[in-house]
Design an enzyme around this catalytic site. Structure first.
Site, short mmCIF file in Angstrom:
data_model
loop_
_atom_site.label_atom_id
_atom_site.label_comp_id
_atom_site.label_asym_id
_atom_site.label_seq_id
_atom_site.Cartn_x
_atom_site.Cartn_y
_atom_site.Cartn_z
N HIS A 109 164.61 110.56 109.99
CA HIS A 109 164.42 111.93 109.47
C HIS A 109 163.04 112.47 109.87
O HIS A 109 162.91 113.61 110.29
CB HIS A 109 164.49 111.94 107.93
N LYS A 144 178.18 112.64 97.41
CA LYS A 144 177.37 111.44 97.23
C LYS A 144 176.94 111.33 95.78
O LYS A 144 175.89 111.83 95.37
CB LYS A 144 176.15 111.50 98.16
N ARG A 157 173.13 111.12 115.72
CA ARG A 157 172.84 109.76 116.16
C ARG A 157 173.87 109.26 117.17
O ARG A 157 173.54 108.78 118.23
CB ARG A 157 172.82 108.80 114.97
N SER A 163 169.96 106.29 105.86
CA SER A 163 169.54 106.01 104.48
C SER A 163 170.44 104.94 103.88
O SER A 163 169.98 104.07 103.14
CB SER A 163 169.61 107.28 103.64
P1 ADP Z 1 173.56 113.94 104.84
O1 ADP Z 1 172.99 115.29 105.04
O2 ADP Z 1 174.86 113.72 105.56
O3 ADP Z 1 173.55 113.47 103.43
P2 ADP Z 1 171.10 112.54 105.53
O4 ADP Z 1 170.37 113.15 104.43
O5 ADP Z 1 171.03 111.05 105.61
O6 ADP Z 1 172.62 112.91 105.64
O7 ADP Z 1 170.56 113.13 106.90
C1 ADP Z 1 170.28 114.48 107.09
C2 ADP Z 1 170.39 114.79 108.57
O8 ADP Z 1 169.54 113.92 109.31
C3 ADP Z 1 171.79 114.60 109.15
O9 ADP Z 1 172.02 115.62 110.12
C4 ADP Z 1 171.72 113.27 109.83
O10 ADP Z 1 172.64 113.19 110.91
C5 ADP Z 1 170.28 113.28 110.32
N1 ADP Z 1 169.77 111.91 110.53
C6 ADP Z 1 169.80 110.89 109.65
N2 ADP Z 1 169.26 109.77 110.19
C7 ADP Z 1 168.90 110.10 111.45
C8 ADP Z 1 168.32 109.38 112.55
N3 ADP Z 1 168.05 108.08 112.46
N4 ADP Z 1 168.08 110.05 113.70
C9 ADP Z 1 168.42 111.36 113.80
N5 ADP Z 1 168.98 112.09 112.83
C10 ADP Z 1 169.22 111.48 111.67
#
Ligand code: ADP
Length: 171
Positions: free
Chosen positions: A19, A43, A93, A132
């Protein structure tokens, strides 16, 4: 000239190096980036409260001047309208992310009558497998997450699981 505002929505439970990499790169592209913790109905079993996640995000982004952190209970398009953001940032990803992300992006575009567009940033290779959920899975069983999150976040994640273990023992 008008300010170009972008919003980076997500759960960030907890924020990872993946992130942070997306945040730093987005901050170079837009005048203002707001990282927004959205309440996610899908979630239900979060590790951290929304307030804790906001606090963690503020901490890890404190040195990036054009990054703000916020939270919102509602639709991203309503948050974007309220704050004047026209771009949503999402990270990609792998192909597995693509279908889900495309669906969200197209829905947001439709619901906002074209006012909110999505820009995808492909992950930096070293973070391609980082999520996460993986961090929580590893930490839950006492594994090393130092390559996944900054030290201050690692500490908080460890504390959470230690507190949970105590609560479980005292049941
Ligand atoms: P969500 O919004 O699905 O609950 P997250 O909060 O984990 O997911 O992630 C927010 C955004 O960051 C999403 O677009 C996710 O694809 C992206 N993201 C999460 N981990 C990574 C990573 N390692 N590299 C690039 N983008 C990521």
């Amino acid at each position: 000239m008008s300010t170009i505002k972008a919003v980076y929505p997500g759960s960030f439970d907890p924020v990872t190096f993946g992130h942070i990499d997306v945040i730093k790169r987005a901050a170079k592209m837009f005048d203002e980036v707001t990282v927004c913790v959205l309440y996610n109905k899908a979630k239900t079993s979060s590790l951290f409260s929304v307030n804790e996640r906001v606090k963690m995000l503020k901490d890890v982004t404190k040195d990036i001047p054009n990054v703000k952190v916020d939270s919102y209970y509602g639709l991203l398009i309503d948050y974007a309208k309220m704050t004047g953001a026209h771009v949503s940032i999402r990270g990609l990803r792998a192909v597995t992310d693509f279908e889900y992300e495309l669906q969200i992006a197209q829905t947001n575009k439709l619901l906002s009558a074209g006012a909110l567009d999505t820009i995808f940033l492909t992950t930096s290779l070293e973070y391609a497998y980082l999520s996460s959920s993986a961090v929580k899975e590893i930490a839950c069983f006492g594994g090393d997450i130092s390559q996944c999150v900054p030290p201050e976040i690692e500490e908080l994640v460890k504390k959470k699981y230690a507190a949970r273990a105590v609560a479980h023992k005292n049941k």
